[in-house]
Design a protein around this motif. Sequence first.
Motif, PDB file in Angstrom:
ATOM      1  N   LYS A 162      44.008  40.609-110.113  1.00  0.00           N
ATOM      2  CA  LYS A 162      44.207  39.704-110.505  1.00  0.00           C
ATOM      3  C   LYS A 162      44.191  38.020-109.089  1.00  0.00           C
ATOM      4  O   LYS A 162      43.754  37.528-109.486  1.00  0.00           O
ATOM      5  CB  LYS A 162      45.769  39.459-110.898  1.00  0.00           C
ATOM      6  N   GLU A 163      44.170  39.098-108.026  1.00  0.00           N
ATOM      7  CA  GLU A 163      44.585  37.958-107.455  1.00  0.00           C
ATOM      8  C   GLU A 163      43.081  37.342-106.820  1.00  0.00           C
ATOM      9  O   GLU A 163      42.936  36.413-106.295  1.00  0.00           O
ATOM     10  CB  GLU A 163      45.245  38.675-105.666  1.00  0.00           C
ATOM     11  N   TYR A 164      42.703  38.429-106.559  1.00  0.00           N
ATOM     12  CA  TYR A 164      40.667  37.726-106.488  1.00  0.00           C
ATOM     13  C   TYR A 164      40.333  36.774-107.539  1.00  0.00           C
ATOM     14  O   TYR A 164      39.368  35.601-107.084  1.00  0.00           O
ATOM     15  CB  TYR A 164      40.199  39.271-106.659  1.00  0.00           C
ATOM     16  N   VAL A 165      40.768  37.796-108.230  1.00  0.00           N
ATOM     17  CA  VAL A 165      40.062  35.886-109.565  1.00  0.00           C
ATOM     18  C   VAL A 165      41.071  34.816-109.337  1.00  0.00           C
ATOM     19  O   VAL A 165      40.165  33.580-109.890  1.00  0.00           O
ATOM     20  CB  VAL A 165      40.596  37.085-111.488  1.00  0.00           C
ATOM     21  N   ARG A 166      41.986  35.181-108.983  1.00  0.00           N
ATOM     22  CA  ARG A 166      42.777  33.814-108.991  1.00  0.00           C
ATOM     23  C   ARG A 166      42.450  32.933-107.519  1.00  0.00           C
ATOM     24  O   ARG A 166      41.925  32.140-107.641  1.00  0.00           O
ATOM     25  CB  ARG A 166      44.097  34.060-108.533  1.00  0.00           C
ATOM     26  N   LYS A 167      42.105  33.947-106.777  1.00  0.00           N
ATOM     27  CA  LYS A 167      41.405  32.989-105.308  1.00  0.00           C
ATOM     28  C   LYS A 167      39.549  31.917-105.846  1.00  0.00           C
ATOM     29  O   LYS A 167      39.372  31.273-104.999  1.00  0.00           O
ATOM     30  CB  LYS A 167      41.319  33.783-104.024  1.00  0.00           C
ATOM     31  N   ILE A 168      38.789  33.195-106.397  1.00  0.00           N
ATOM     32  CA  ILE A 168      37.636  32.265-107.375  1.00  0.00           C
ATOM     33  C   ILE A 168      37.452  31.454-107.983  1.00  0.00           C
ATOM     34  O   ILE A 168      37.135  30.624-108.074  1.00  0.00           O
ATOM     35  CB  ILE A 168      36.643  33.772-107.735  1.00  0.00           C
ATOM     36  N   ARG A 169      38.726  31.262-108.532  1.00  0.00           N
ATOM     37  CA  ARG A 169      38.797  30.152-109.225  1.00  0.00           C
ATOM     38  C   ARG A 169      38.965  28.826-108.401  1.00  0.00           C
ATOM     39  O   ARG A 169      38.967  27.555-108.718  1.00  0.00           O
ATOM     40  CB  ARG A 169      39.960  30.339-110.328  1.00  0.00           C
TER      41      ARG A 169
END
Length: 343
Positions: free
Chosen positions: A113-120
């Motif tokens: 979830k944190e990985y997705v947030r940072k990519i966004r």
Amino acid sequence: MISVTVSEQIERSDLFGSMDRYLRMIENRFGCLIIQRDNELVLRGEQETAAAAVIREMMKTLEKGETLDQQKVNYIMELNNDGLSYSAENPGRDIICFTHEGKPLRPKTIGQKEYVRKIREMDIVFGIGPAGTGKTYIAVAMAVNAFKNKEVQKIILARPAVEAGERLGFLPGDLQEKVDPYLRPLYDALYDVLGRESAMRLKEKEVIEVVPLAYMRGRTLDNSFIILDEAQNTTPEQMKMFLTRMGFGSKVVVTGDITQIDLPRGKRSGLVEARKVLKDVKEIGFCHLKDVDVVRHQLVKKVISAYDDYYRKHPQQEETSWNAGRGPAIARAKAGGRGEGNR
């Protein structure tokens, strides 16, 4: 003895699993006995409190509309050990995109979830972690989503053609046939998200490029979503070259596992060095996925932990493995590890 009341709105098969599989998993993990009595579960054992907390967390997860499977139950138990709540973080609430079959792709762990947030939120993101944590798959899914939303015009997937014990010249066929085996994991992720036919059509139109890293030199990539996979096998020069290809309107995701470096002895890893060089650049995100974020078969996590523990206790065996060409020492690859700067 502790009793847990099961809500009447929850299907017992959803909570207990087929043949009460999830309850048996909890019993084995916490060394307790679980007895079913009408709408209650009675727990007895030294870790009955922890086991009860896991069952309550599972019920909260079901009440939020999610389903349970073995991976998720194991993950909830792992989080419980760390004092974290799966239902509170609710990583599965976020949808990355839909596959060609209409299946929603969601983060399965808090780390994902944190990985997705940072990519966004960031234009350059490093996803670092062990095998099975979804680094490449999530990056490809995010790239497809950005393309479908017309945020980018192209998707470019790159990978260094480096493997332990093999060289391109030893493989049969022309150059494309030689490099395709190294790019197969990227193709697999694309086919899963887009479907084989759609992915091949976009590839023929050069909307999607799957290329060896060496093909990136000299290019400036505007309005593109660019992924560098297996970045631990880049040299510092290659990493710098790749990062400086980024143009306007582009996003870059770099993925790798610093415990599986296949570079020749004496070569430094570009990923390891980039982590040191770029750590203070606020606009660049680093997401470190862990063993708990492994979403493959549960044994994958155990294999990773077993190797890590073994090499920590037997550092001389790491040298033997390195010299045999099966990859570097795990401890060396960790930040600040012995001899990291000399690889």
